[in-house]
Write a protein that holds these residues in place. Structure first.
Motif, PDB file in Angstrom:
ATOM      1  N   LYS A 108       0.833  -1.209   0.000  1.00 29.85           N
ATOM      2  CA  LYS A 108       0.000   0.000   0.000  1.00 29.85           C
ATOM      3  C   LYS A 108       0.861   1.250   0.000  1.00 29.85           C
ATOM      4  O   LYS A 108       0.554   2.221  -0.713  1.00 29.85           O
ATOM      5  N   MET A 109       1.942   1.251   0.769  1.00 27.58           N
ATOM      6  CA  MET A 109       2.841   2.405   0.799  1.00 27.58           C
ATOM      7  C   MET A 109       3.467   2.646  -0.566  1.00 27.58           C
ATOM      8  O   MET A 109       3.554   3.778  -1.040  1.00 27.58           O
ATOM      9  N   PHE A 110       3.894   1.551  -1.225  1.00 24.96           N
ATOM     10  CA  PHE A 110       4.548   1.673  -2.522  1.00 24.96           C
ATOM     11  C   PHE A 110       3.572   2.143  -3.594  1.00 24.96           C
ATOM     12  O   PHE A 110       3.884   3.026  -4.404  1.00 24.96           O
ATOM     13  N   SER A 111       2.382   1.557  -3.612  1.00 28.54           N
ATOM     14  CA  SER A 111       1.409   1.900  -4.662  1.00 28.54           C
ATOM     15  C   SER A 111       0.849   3.304  -4.498  1.00 28.54           C
ATOM     16  O   SER A 111       0.523   3.971  -5.485  1.00 28.54           O
ATOM     17  N   ASN A 112       0.728   3.771  -3.242  1.00 26.71           N
ATOM     18  CA  ASN A 112       0.169   5.102  -2.997  1.00 26.71           C
ATOM     19  C   ASN A 112       1.229   6.171  -2.772  1.00 26.71           C
ATOM     20  O   ASN A 112       0.885   7.330  -2.519  1.00 26.71           O
ATOM     21  N   GLY A 113       2.491   5.785  -2.844  1.00 27.47           N
ATOM     22  CA  GLY A 113       3.559   6.755  -2.629  1.00 27.47           C
ATOM     23  C   GLY A 113       3.565   7.326  -1.216  1.00 27.47           C
ATOM     24  O   GLY A 113       3.871   8.505  -1.017  1.00 27.47           O
ATOM     25  N   MET A 114       3.229   6.493  -0.218  1.00 28.06           N
ATOM     26  CA  MET A 114       3.131   6.962   1.163  1.00 28.06           C
ATOM     27  C   MET A 114       4.460   6.773   1.884  1.00 28.06           C
ATOM     28  O   MET A 114       5.212   5.845   1.603  1.00 28.06           O
ATOM     29  N   GLN A 115       4.730   7.668   2.826  1.00 27.48           N
ATOM     30  CA  GLN A 115       5.864   7.523   3.720  1.00 27.48           C
ATOM     31  C   GLN A 115       5.384   6.957   5.057  1.00 27.48           C
ATOM     32  O   GLN A 115       4.192   6.937   5.341  1.00 27.48           O
TER      33      GLN A 115
END
Length: 361
Positions: A108-115
């Motif tokens: 989810k972090m990778f796909s949404n560009g989240m830190q």
């Protein structure tokens, strides 16, 4: 197990023999005189994929049957060993579940560009706890890889459960006992931390700040709980010299590190880096928790949140835990990243005199 292997080999040999006979019959029937339509039922009946699936189902069912008998034997003849075996097996399942959950969060972090700092509180806490658990669990999992080495693991589990195992492999009784023991070790450093602050206050040039810090330490030492305003009044002392994480004395670092269950037996510069990393992580966790709201936590999540921040909540009611955690968040959410050192000292300021705090040393 040997009997199971013998029976399995004989069954596989019989299956191969049946397969050879099947091939012979099939070849004799696959003559040019036979039409293609007449061959289809035979091909469908003697499909190799069906044979493989049948063998696979047989192996799995046999393994499950033998495993069930093995567990029943342990339960009847060696109940204490069975208890360890069952605890280890359930712990592995929990570890695998956590691993899948962590994988989901990272995708989810990778796909949404989240830190990391943008994650919801529960996802952030899961990553934080899993990283610590896996670092402690890896050596034990490596030991259990060779054949029959799991018996060595059971021996280690029996004699050194607290030192070698993560909470996944603790029994409910051990979880209560070990948490209390870890907290008692943490409490032993409360008073040295306060004494270190008193000593450091003598180097503070600002008379008002010096007075605020001395009064804060004296209030905690007298058995009272300080107000949020009294803690925030000294915040500027913890952003640089003399009490910033990278500016405090090595002795003070050695007393603060066990508050986070970190080893104090490291060079000063390494302790400073670790303390800074953990303090910033805790600060980000607090901000995520503030967005969620402490009242949204389940009882187990609430007690875990209090424990991480220095309060052993065993014996406290839910409302008391929520009240304490809300007070902690009032301080935490008011701090900048550069003032994270104050957050670490709040482990002493806010929990030293709470009802469940251990006796002073």
């Amino acid at each position: 197990m040997a009997l199971f292997g013998t029976r399995l080999c004989s069954h596989l040999a019989l299956t191969r023999l049946c397969g050879l006979r099947t091939n012979t019959i099939t070849k004799s029937l696959y003559s040019p005189d036979l039409s293609c339509q007449s061959r289809l039922p035979l091909c469908r009946h003697y499909s190799s994929s069906q044979v493989r699936r049948g063998i696979g189902r047989y192996v799995v069912s046999k393994f499950q049957s033998v495993n069930a008998k093995y567990e029943d034997f342990l339960k009847r003849r060696f109940p204490r060993f069975y208890h360890l075996y069952h605890t280890f097996k359930e712990g592995v399942k929990l570890m695998l579940q956590d691993g899948k959950e962590v994988q989901r969060i990272k995708i989810k972090m990778f796909s949404n560009g989240m830190q990391y700092k943008d994650l919801p509180y529960r996802d952030m806490e899961k990553l934080r706890q899993f990283r610590r658990d896996i670092m402690k669990a890896v050596p034990l999992m490596v030991i259990s890889i060779p054949p029959f080495a799991n018996y060595l693991v059971f021996v280690l589990m029996y004699f050194f459960p607290r030192q070698l195992l993560i909470p996944h492999f603790w029994t409910p009784k051990q979880q209560v006992e070990f948490r209390g023991l870890y907290h008692s070790h943490r409490v032993q450093h409360h008073w040295p931390v306060l004494k270190g602050l008193e000593k450091t206050s003598q180097r503070v040039k600002d008379g008002q700040l010096q007075s605020h810090l001395k009064n804060l330490c004296a209030k905690v030492q007298s058995g009272a709980n300080p107000k949020v305003s009294e803690i925030l009044a000294v915040r500027s002392l913890f952003s640089g010299p003399p009490l910033g994480i990278r500016r405090m004395s090595v002795d003070q670092m050695r007393h603060v590190s066990p508050l986070l269950f970190l080893t104090p037996r490291l060079p000063g510069f390494l302790m400073g880096r670790r303390l800074n990393s953990h303090a910033l992580e805790l600060l980000q966790l607090d901000r995520a928790l503030s967005r969620l709201g402490p009242h949204q936590l389940s009882e187990s999540e609430l007690r875990q949140a209090c424990y991480v921040r220095g309060l052993h909540s065993n014996g406290l009611g839910i409302s008391q835990c929520q009240e304490w955690l809300s007070q902690w968040l009032q301080v935490s959410t008011s701090l900048k990243d550069s003032e994270a050192s104050l957050l670490l000292h709040c482990i002493v300021f806010l929990s030293a005199n709470y009802p469940t705090a251990a006796s002073r040393h």
